[in-house]
Design an enzyme around this catalytic site. Structure first.
Site, PDB file in Angstrom:
ATOM      1  N   TYR A  91       0.700  80.118 -11.617  1.00 22.46           N
ATOM      2  CA  TYR A  91       0.347  79.765 -12.999  1.00 22.46           C
ATOM      3  C   TYR A  91      -0.199  80.941 -13.808  1.00 22.46           C
ATOM      4  CZ  TYR A  91       1.093  75.034 -11.272  1.00 22.46           C
ATOM      5  OH  TYR A  91       1.664  73.908 -10.728  1.00 22.46           O
TER       6      TYR A  91
ATOM      7  N   HIS B 148      15.461  58.402  -5.376  1.00 23.24           N
ATOM      8  CA  HIS B 148      14.460  58.966  -6.292  1.00 23.24           C
ATOM      9  C   HIS B 148      15.171  59.855  -7.317  1.00 23.24           C
ATOM     10  CE1 HIS B 148      10.337  59.882  -7.463  1.00 23.24           C
ATOM     11  NE2 HIS B 148      10.835  61.055  -7.814  1.00 23.24           N
ATOM     12  N   ALA B 149      14.917  59.614  -8.595  1.00 27.24           N
ATOM     13  CA  ALA B 149      15.665  60.293  -9.663  1.00 27.24           C
ATOM     14  C   ALA B 149      15.492  61.808  -9.602  1.00 27.24           C
ATOM     15  CB  ALA B 149      15.202  59.784 -11.020  1.00 27.24           C
TER      16      ALA B 149
ATOM     17  N   HIS C 222      13.629  61.798 -19.099  1.00 29.22           N
ATOM     18  CA  HIS C 222      12.928  62.772 -18.251  1.00 29.22           C
ATOM     19  C   HIS C 222      13.939  63.678 -17.532  1.00 29.22           C
ATOM     20  CE1 HIS C 222       9.730  64.134 -15.428  1.00 29.22           C
ATOM     21  NE2 HIS C 222      10.748  64.209 -14.586  1.00 29.22           N
ATOM     22  N   GLU C 223      14.902  63.065 -16.876  1.00 31.95           N
ATOM     23  CA  GLU C 223      15.875  63.855 -16.099  1.00 31.95           C
ATOM     24  C   GLU C 223      16.738  64.722 -17.001  1.00 31.95           C
ATOM     25  OE1 GLU C 223      15.378  64.178 -13.135  1.00 31.95           O
ATOM     26  OE2 GLU C 223      14.090  62.445 -12.816  1.00 31.95           O
TER      27      GLU C 223
ATOM     28  N   HIS D 214      15.144  67.953 -17.812  1.00 33.73           N
ATOM     29  CA  HIS D 214      15.335  69.003 -16.798  1.00 33.73           C
ATOM     30  C   HIS D 214      16.690  69.685 -16.997  1.00 33.73           C
ATOM     31  CE1 HIS D 214      11.842  68.189 -14.322  1.00 33.73           C
ATOM     32  NE2 HIS D 214      12.220  66.969 -13.988  1.00 33.73           N
TER      33      HIS D 214
ATOM     34  N   GLU E  70       8.584  69.461 -16.167  1.00 32.95           N
ATOM     35  CA  GLU E  70       8.414  68.003 -16.154  1.00 32.95           C
ATOM     36  C   GLU E  70       8.168  67.429 -17.545  1.00 32.95           C
ATOM     37  OE1 GLU E  70       9.231  66.458 -13.609  1.00 32.95           O
ATOM     38  OE2 GLU E  70       9.268  68.156 -12.223  1.00 32.95           O
TER      39      GLU E  70
ATOM     40  N   TRP F 181      -6.938  60.395   2.127  1.00 26.80           N
ATOM     41  CA  TRP F 181      -6.066  59.837   1.081  1.00 26.80           C
ATOM     42  C   TRP F 181      -6.782  58.713   0.333  1.00 26.80           C
ATOM     43  CZ3 TRP F 181      -1.575  60.735  -1.396  1.00 26.80           C
ATOM     44  CH2 TRP F 181      -0.880  59.666  -1.966  1.00 26.80           C
TER      45      TRP F 181
ATOM     46  N   ARG G 187      -8.029  58.295  -3.461  1.00 25.57           N
ATOM     47  CA  ARG G 187      -7.461  57.189  -4.263  1.00 25.57           C
ATOM     48  C   ARG G 187      -8.600  56.412  -4.911  1.00 25.57           C
ATOM     49  NH1 ARG G 187      -2.207  55.682  -5.494  1.00 25.57           N
ATOM     50  NH2 ARG G 187      -1.583  54.165  -3.921  1.00 25.57           N
TER      51      ARG G 187
ATOM     52  N   HIS H 101       7.096  62.365  -2.972  1.00 29.91           N
ATOM     53  CA  HIS H 101       6.836  63.802  -3.064  1.00 29.91           C
ATOM     54  C   HIS H 101       6.096  64.379  -1.859  1.00 29.91           C
ATOM     55  CE1 HIS H 101       7.622  62.108  -6.967  1.00 29.91           C
ATOM     56  NE2 HIS H 101       7.944  63.299  -7.432  1.00 29.91           N
TER      57      HIS H 101
ATOM     58  N   TYR I   3       3.043  67.248 -12.544  1.00 25.91           N
ATOM     59  CA  TYR I   3       3.116  66.014 -13.341  1.00 25.91           C
ATOM     60  C   TYR I   3       1.816  65.781 -14.099  1.00 25.91           C
ATOM     61  CZ  TYR I   3       7.140  65.284 -10.306  1.00 25.91           C
ATOM     62  OH  TYR I   3       8.320  65.431  -9.624  1.00 25.91           O
TER      63      TYR I   3
HETATM   64  O1  X8Z Z   1       9.322  62.236  -9.639  1.00 24.71           O
HETATM   65  C1  X8Z Z   1       9.368  62.079 -10.836  1.00 24.71           C
HETATM   66  C2  X8Z Z   1      10.680  62.229 -11.591  1.00 24.71           C
HETATM   67  C3  X8Z Z   1      11.527  63.270 -11.019  1.00 24.71           C
HETATM   68  S1  X8Z Z   1      10.856  64.880 -11.205  1.00 24.71           S
HETATM   69  C4  X8Z Z   1      11.438  60.932 -11.548  1.00 24.71           C
HETATM   70  N1  X8Z Z   1       8.265  61.694 -11.524  1.00 24.71           N
HETATM   71  C5  X8Z Z   1       6.986  61.492 -10.851  1.00 24.71           C
HETATM   72  C6  X8Z Z   1       7.027  60.290  -9.917  1.00 24.71           C
HETATM   73  O2  X8Z Z   1       7.973  59.507  -9.991  1.00 24.71           O
HETATM   74  O3  X8Z Z   1       6.107  60.133  -9.109  1.00 24.71           O
HETATM   75  C7  X8Z Z   1       8.170  61.462 -12.960  1.00 24.71           C
HETATM   76  C8  X8Z Z   1       6.794  60.933 -13.189  1.00 24.71           C
HETATM   77  C9  X8Z Z   1       5.995  61.249 -11.960  1.00 24.71           C
HETATM   78 ZN    ZN Z   2      10.964  65.604 -13.094  1.00 23.16          ZN
END
Ligand code: X8Z
Ligand code: ZN
Length: 624
Positions: free
Chosen positions: A233, A364-365, A394-395, A398, A422, A494, A498, A523, A533
């Site tokens: 960063y 997952h997108a 969102h996608e 990118h 993001e 965790w 949370r 993730h 994010y």
């Molecule tokens: O993973 C994502 C995107 C792809 S970069 C769908 N997002 C995070 C999630 O789903 O946990 C977008 C918002 C946060």
């Molecule tokens: Zn993303």
């Protein structure tokens, strides 16, 4: 590739997640080259020294090799993510190992030029090579292969996980749908716990992965992988951590008010036995598998008289018979209205837009850049609903970013920092206002200001509720990667985080001793850093506020849409085209005029809601 962009270096490893970018890292001179014994094995000139010309030749060769590897590995990862089998896992694992080996080789070699007085561009590229590997392996024989096998296995376990519902295995799409729509606390608890049975077996693999990757980070001169991630960063890691704390402290009061109001709504709906009026909120009641965004329970917490504010986008899309592809075409049209070129034809023929019925894919997108030029694609199991309408934007963000910076040198093809990547599409999504919905024919009449609290509440349930989740994910990972959290404390740490940040608690009150709940969130097994994010959710409002000012908008921020504004589009594109060729404050300044990340825009956006929440909560005991 697979993950999102991994950076070049990481290209190697990369392959993964949500959007890829060629080069993922940037670094400032102050923090460059952490362990600097690096003059030992450099190529030498006749006088026995490495020169600036040697460094230039090294970089040219490195960029060519990385691009070639990118073109191969991206396709392997694409095929694996679209067709998960033992064989594609094998191929992905092998390609991933080779990419990591290349990245590590180049990172080590980059260190040899660190002592030279180089032009800023070259110094920046060397730093990117050095710091930009998401998951480095040590250069010991077999380490990259073992790491790659583990990560492929973890990713595959996540994407193929199921839990039986009515005697039939249900995948995450089906289980999520139940969590999002059911109001039966027993069903919610069962499905919530059931999904988390998939991650139990990930724990030992995860622990071994951490061990190897930390060795890799040590070899590159970092104390641990957490510091390596934080070195991306343009400031020293400790300063970046302090920045994150500063941003969180700006928005925390708003989160606490939202939490308090939502808890009261859930208490009304479910009663004291299921959701007490004080203390943390039960995690399975919030309308999302991870309790990260809460708009699915809007009706339970809607402001008086705004329960039906006419802006339930799911209902609007359904009413007009939208398909998943229509949603993507609508997203493209928004970008076109800003003056961006249309998506290439190959986007439409090569993307995966709906979930195939006959095979297992990574649902997952994600957004992909297969050739680091314009073979851009998305991969989504799109459902026709408001949430996926946002995700489509969102996608696409990118993809448009990837195309915009594709004329930069390979090592500069990346987001100014990962939070920028993001934030691009989400910023555009903030312009999905009633006026915009009317412009594209989804509603007939723009609702009056009476609807505003409802609009803001819906938005806050996604954007404000997310912030502590966006923060705690990497708080957990930094603890793990620094060795402060040993494997036997993975799950307790965790839940400590949370509860501390989000004020939530697992249904049933406690978790089984063998649970590994972090592994139930994409993730973590897929190793996509998550701080991005949190940063994005702050910065997208900064972008929005700056864009609305540019457009001369004088009304409330939540009613401002930049749809059709080519002047704003041009300025935005200019920032995007910079990629990661400059320190991120330069990119931020190019678009917003400021060089700092700042939570005041998100606070300003939600100011009317904050006032309402404080009134509603006046007699409640907030906090947990
Ligand atoms: O993973 C994502 C995107 C792809 S970069 C769908 N997002 C995070 C999630 O789903 O946990 C977008 C918002 C946060
Ligand atoms: Zn993303």
């Amino acid at each position: 590739m697979r993950k999102w962009m991994l950076g070049t270096a990481s290209l190697a490893l990369l392959l993964a997640a949500c959007s890829q970018q060629a080069a993922e890292n940037n670094e400032s001179p102050e923090t460059a080259f952490p362990g600097t014994d690096q003059t030992d094995a450099a190529p030498v000139n006749e006088a026995g020294e490495v020169t600036v010309a040697d460094a230039a030749a090294f970089l040219e060769d490195a960029e060519a090799r990385l691009l070639e590897d990118w073109n191969y590995t991206a396709r392997v990862f694409w095929v694996q993510a679209n067709f998960i089998t033992d064989d594609t896992n094998w191929l992905a694992s092998r390609a991933g190992a080779a990419s990591t080996e290349l990245a590590v080789e180049l990172a080590n070699e980059a260190a040899r030029y660190a002592h030279l007085d180089l032009p800023p561009d070259m110094e920046r590229k060397l730093n990117i090579l050095r710091n930009g590997i998401t998951l480095p392996a040590p250069s010991t024989e077999g380490a990259a292969a073992e790491l790659s096998e583990i990560t492929t296995q973890l990713g595959s376990m996540y994407s193929t996980g199921t839990y039986d519902v009515d005697g039939e295995p249900a995948d995450l799409e089906v289980l999520s749908d139940i969590i999002e729509t059911s109001r039966d606390p027993e069903i919610l608890q069962d499905v919530w716990q059931g999904w988390r049975t998939n991650s139990v077996e990930m724990a030992p693999l995860y622990a071994r992965m951490v061990e190897i990757a930390n060795e890799g980070a040590n070899e590159l001169g970092f104390d641990n992988l957490a510091d390596m991630w934080l070195s991306n960063y343009d400031m020293p890691p400790a300063e970046m951590e302090a920045e994150v704390e500063r941003l969180w402290s700006q928005v925390e009061p708003l989160y606490e008010q939202l939490h308090c109001h939502v808890r009261a709504g859930l208490n009304d709906e479910y009663g004291d036995a299921v959701q007490p009026a004080t203390g943390p909120i039960r995690a399975d009641l919030l309308g999302n598998m991870w309790a990260q965004q809460w708009s699915n329970i809007y009706d339970l917490v809607a402001p008086e008289g705004a329960a039906d504010d006419g802006l339930d986008v799911t209902a609007l899309l359904e009413a007009q018979g939208y398909t998943a592809e229509d949603m993507v075409r609508t997203g493209e049209a928004f970008f076109s209205s800003l003056g961006f070129d249309p998506l290439p034809e190959t986007f439409w023929t090569r993307s995966l837009i709906t979930q195939p019925r006959d095979r297992t894919v990574v649902c997952h997108a994600s957004a992909w850049d297969i050739d680091a030029v314009d073979d851009i694609r998305i991969k989504m199991c799109t459902a026709v609903n408001g949430e996926d309408f946002q995700t489509v934007h969102h996608e696409l963000g990118h993809n448009y970013y990837q195309r915009a910076y594709s004329t930069q040198d390979f090592l500069f093809r990346g987001g100014a920092h990962d939070g920028f990547h993001e934030a691009i599409g989400d910023f555009v999504g903030l312009s999905i206002t009633p006026e915009y919905l009317q412009a594209i024919g989804l509603i007939d009449e723009v609702p009056s200001a009476d609807a505003d609290l409802g609009i803001l509440m819906r938005q806050a349930l996604d954007k404000i509720a997310f912030l502590p989740f966006g923060l705690m994910m990497d708080q957990w990972r930094w603890g793990v990667l620094r060795g402060d959290t040993p494997p036997e404390e993975y799950n307790s740490s965790w839940w400590e985080l949370r509860t501390r940040y989000q004020g939530i608690t697992p249904p049933g009150g406690s978790r089984p001793g063998d649970a590994f709940d972090p592994g139930a969130k994409y993730h973590i097994p897929n190793n996509t850093p998550y701080l991005r994010y949190f940063l994005s959710f702050i910065m997208q409002f900064q972008f929005h506020q700056a864009a609305c000012e540019m457009a001369g908008w004088e009304g409330p921020l939540h009613r401002c849409s930049i749809y059709g504004n080519e002047e704003v589009g041009q300025r935005f594109l200019a920032m995007m085209e910079m990629g990661q060729s400059q320190p991120w404050p330069d990119a931020l300044e190019a678009f917003t005029g400021t060089r700092e990340m700042d939570g005041s825009a998100i606070i300003a956006y939600f100011a009317p809601l904050m006032e309402y929440l404080e009134e509603q909560n006046a007699d409640r005991q907030c906090g947990w």
